[in-house]
Design an enzyme around this catalytic site. Structure first.
Site, PDB file in Angstrom:
ATOM      1  N   GLY A 226       0.762  -1.241   0.000  1.00  0.00           N
ATOM      2  CA  GLY A 226       0.000   0.000   0.000  1.00  0.00           C
ATOM      3  C   GLY A 226       0.794   1.293   0.000  1.00  0.00           C
ATOM      4  O   GLY A 226       0.239   2.351   0.285  1.00  0.00           O
ATOM      5  N   GLY A 227       2.073   1.205  -0.333  1.00  0.00           N
ATOM      6  CA  GLY A 227       2.892   2.428  -0.379  1.00  0.00           C
ATOM      7  C   GLY A 227       2.338   3.454  -1.364  1.00  0.00           C
ATOM      8  O   GLY A 227       2.195   4.632  -1.043  1.00  0.00           O
TER       9      GLY A 227
ATOM     10  N   ASP B 145      -5.492  -6.029  -5.219  1.00  0.00           N
ATOM     11  CA  ASP B 145      -4.368  -6.944  -4.957  1.00  0.00           C
ATOM     12  C   ASP B 145      -4.883  -8.139  -4.169  1.00  0.00           C
ATOM     13  O   ASP B 145      -5.609  -7.959  -3.198  1.00  0.00           O
ATOM     14  CB  ASP B 145      -3.264  -6.228  -4.157  1.00  0.00           C
TER      15      ASP B 145
ATOM     16  N   ASP C  14       1.967  -1.425 -10.308  1.00  0.00           N
ATOM     17  CA  ASP C  14       3.331  -1.761  -9.877  1.00  0.00           C
ATOM     18  C   ASP C  14       3.329  -3.234  -9.482  1.00  0.00           C
ATOM     19  O   ASP C  14       3.522  -3.580  -8.330  1.00  0.00           O
ATOM     20  CB  ASP C  14       3.678  -0.857  -8.669  1.00  0.00           C
TER      21      ASP C  14
ATOM     22  N   LYS D  97       8.799  -4.611 -15.446  1.00  0.00           N
ATOM     23  CA  LYS D  97       9.903  -5.441 -14.963  1.00  0.00           C
ATOM     24  C   LYS D  97      10.769  -5.885 -16.144  1.00  0.00           C
ATOM     25  O   LYS D  97      10.240  -6.368 -17.151  1.00  0.00           O
ATOM     26  CB  LYS D  97       9.271  -6.662 -14.281  1.00  0.00           C
TER      27      LYS D  97
HETATM   28  C1  SAM Z   1       5.919  -4.665  -5.777  1.00  0.00           C
HETATM   29  S1  SAM Z   1       4.424  -5.069  -5.023  1.00  0.00           S
HETATM   30  C2  SAM Z   1       3.549  -3.553  -5.095  1.00  0.00           C
HETATM   31  C3  SAM Z   1       4.034  -2.543  -4.084  1.00  0.00           C
HETATM   32  C4  SAM Z   1       3.098  -1.368  -3.969  1.00  0.00           C
HETATM   33  N1  SAM Z   1       3.130  -0.541  -5.180  1.00  0.00           N
HETATM   34  C5  SAM Z   1       3.424  -0.505  -2.779  1.00  0.00           C
HETATM   35  O1  SAM Z   1       3.670   0.701  -2.992  1.00  0.00           O
HETATM   36  O2  SAM Z   1       3.404  -0.963  -1.631  1.00  0.00           O
HETATM   37  C6  SAM Z   1       3.611  -6.039  -6.244  1.00  0.00           C
HETATM   38  C7  SAM Z   1       2.210  -6.458  -5.880  1.00  0.00           C
HETATM   39  O3  SAM Z   1       1.554  -6.880  -7.076  1.00  0.00           O
HETATM   40  C8  SAM Z   1       0.618  -7.866  -6.717  1.00  0.00           C
HETATM   41  N2  SAM Z   1       0.179  -8.608  -7.907  1.00  0.00           N
HETATM   42  C9  SAM Z   1       0.913  -9.460  -8.672  1.00  0.00           C
HETATM   43  N3  SAM Z   1       0.147  -9.952  -9.654  1.00  0.00           N
HETATM   44  C10 SAM Z   1      -1.076  -9.387  -9.519  1.00  0.00           C
HETATM   45  C11 SAM Z   1      -2.319  -9.511 -10.239  1.00  0.00           C
HETATM   46  N4  SAM Z   1      -2.418 -10.307 -11.304  1.00  0.00           N
HETATM   47  N5  SAM Z   1      -3.369  -8.784  -9.825  1.00  0.00           N
HETATM   48  C12 SAM Z   1      -3.268  -7.970  -8.761  1.00  0.00           C
HETATM   49  N6  SAM Z   1      -2.144  -7.830  -8.042  1.00  0.00           N
HETATM   50  C13 SAM Z   1      -1.062  -8.530  -8.410  1.00  0.00           C
HETATM   51  C14 SAM Z   1       1.364  -8.714  -5.687  1.00  0.00           C
HETATM   52  O4  SAM Z   1       0.432  -9.408  -4.879  1.00  0.00           O
HETATM   53  C15 SAM Z   1       2.147  -7.642  -4.911  1.00  0.00           C
HETATM   54  O5  SAM Z   1       1.465  -7.279  -3.748  1.00  0.00           O
END
Ligand code: SAM
Length: 359
Positions: A231-232, A248, A285, A315
């Site tokens: 949640g950042g 998410d 993200d 990525k």
């Molecule tokens: C790098 S983290 C995001 C960090 C976030 N932007 C923050 O500021 O805290 C990546 C997130 O993408 C989510 N994710 C990956 N594939 C996903 C999908 N198909 N649908 C929704 N969320 C997804 C993961 O569960 C993970 O929590």
């Protein structure tokens, strides 16, 4: 300062102009920064100063042309550069103290610095550098030695930046206007203070995107945050006064549980439905396969209003990141997204950030 041509390896330059630069990319990405320069300027000669990160580069162009070309086609991986006005080699020209004396004398007599109201001193060093103390001490020492200039020393928004890189054998220095270095942060390393209660370091990516792309997030009304946990980014957007829908399957940080402007959907992004044009900002993200991310985001673009903004991290899993970036950009362009900037931010690790507007 006068450029003192002293490195023997440069004697083979083709006839005509050549200029020398200290170029910096995120760790491991310097080869791609070099490739960007090659595509812009043709032949590029380089020496590694910090492996994968900092290069001394020779270009067969005038400095003004280099700066203009880079401004016209902002690079993805080249994070920072400065033109070398002056360089000094230890073994041939004496000990470090002598080099510093020459550097200070050259700077003191440079008309740009004599007339400047504000100056930022930006020193860096390599491992096993001639300068064995910290860069903070190097900065203090240089500022003390330059204190007879009438300018005030500042960190940001200086009239001129004095960039200094102390390597194993060489000292390199350049004087430039901040806009000519791609980034006005030292080496393009954008530093933010971690706040108390900050949910994730990922927040820095959005803060840096705001600063670098000149986006004022507070003008948006309602955002969709895909891949939002913990949640950042969501908390950053809430702080800017937006309504946020966070998608998410993973858990959001407990501090967001009762946030009044937040809707949390613990779902995969492929399973959610929204109203047409519900959002004027979409951020994503997901740290996931770049092409699948592009497809998933594209399928949700009906929910973004025309003229709406999207910020998406991509990525770089492949060994051919430049080709991959182009493929992802092409996919977004087919979904009516105009790419404003693609850039590897300092806070991006093995990824880049796309800033796009829907048309
Ligand atoms: C790098 S983290 C995001 C960090 C976030 N932007 C923050 O500021 O805290 C990546 C997130 O993408 C989510 N994710 C990956 N594939 C996903 C999908 N198909 N649908 C929704 N969320 C997804 C993961 O569960 C993970 O929590």
């Amino acid at each position: 300062m006068k450029n003192q041509e002293i490195e023997p390896s440069e004697t083979g330059d083709k006839q005509g102009t050549s200029t020398h630069w200290i170029c910096t990319a995120n760790h491991g990405f310097a080869p791609y920064a070099q490739e960007e320069l090659r595509r812009l300027f043709g032949a590029v000669k380089s020496t590694v100063l910090i492996p994968g990160e900092v290069l001394r580069v020779t270009l067969q162009e005038e400095a003004e042309q280099v700066i203009e070309a880079i401004a016209g086609k902002p690079p993805v991986f080249l994070r920072h550069l400065f033109h070398i006005d002056w360089e000094w080699r230890a073994s041939e020209q004496g000990e470090l103290a002598a080099g510093i004396d020459e550097l200070v004398a050259a700077a003191m007599s440079d008309p740009r610095l004599r007339d400047a109201a504000t100056i930022a001193v930006q020193p860096r060093k390599s491992e096993h550098s001639l300068w064995s103390d910290s860069t903070a001490e190097l900065k203090d020492m240089l500022q003390n030695r330059l204190s007879e200039l009438k300018a005030e020393f500042v960190v940001r928004d200086a009239d001129y930046i004095v960039s200094v890189f102390v390597g194993k054998e060489f000292i390199y220095a350049g004087i430039s206007q901040p806009a000519h270095n791609i980034s006005d942060w030292n080496g393009g390393a954008v530093r933010f203070q971690r706040e108390e209660g900050q949910i994730s370091r990922a927040k820095f990516k959005l803060l840096e995107a705001e600063l670098t792309f000149g986006i004022d997030f507070s003008v948006f009304r309602e955002a969709l945050d895909i891949g939002a946990a913990p949640g950042g980014w969501t908390s950053f957007l809430l702080d800017r006064g937006l309504k946020v829908t966070a998608v998410d399957p993973a858990k959001m940080h407990p501090s967001l549980q009762n946030a009044p402007n937040l809707t949390m959907l613990r779902k995969n992004a492929g399973e959610v439905k929204f109203r047409e044009h519900q959002f004027d900002l979409l951020v994503c993200d997901m740290s996931w396969s770049p092409k699948l991310t592009a497809r998933l985001v594209s399928e949700l673009l009906y929910a973004l209003v025309p003229g709406g903004t999207a910020i998406v991290t991509v990525k770089l899993l492949s060994k051919k990141p430049m080709a991959l970036i182009q493929e992802v950009i092409d996919m977004f362009q087919q979904s009516r997204m105009q790419v404003q900037r693609a850039k590897q931010l300092f806070h991006n690790r093995d990824e880049i950030t796309l800033y796009m507007i829907k048309y």
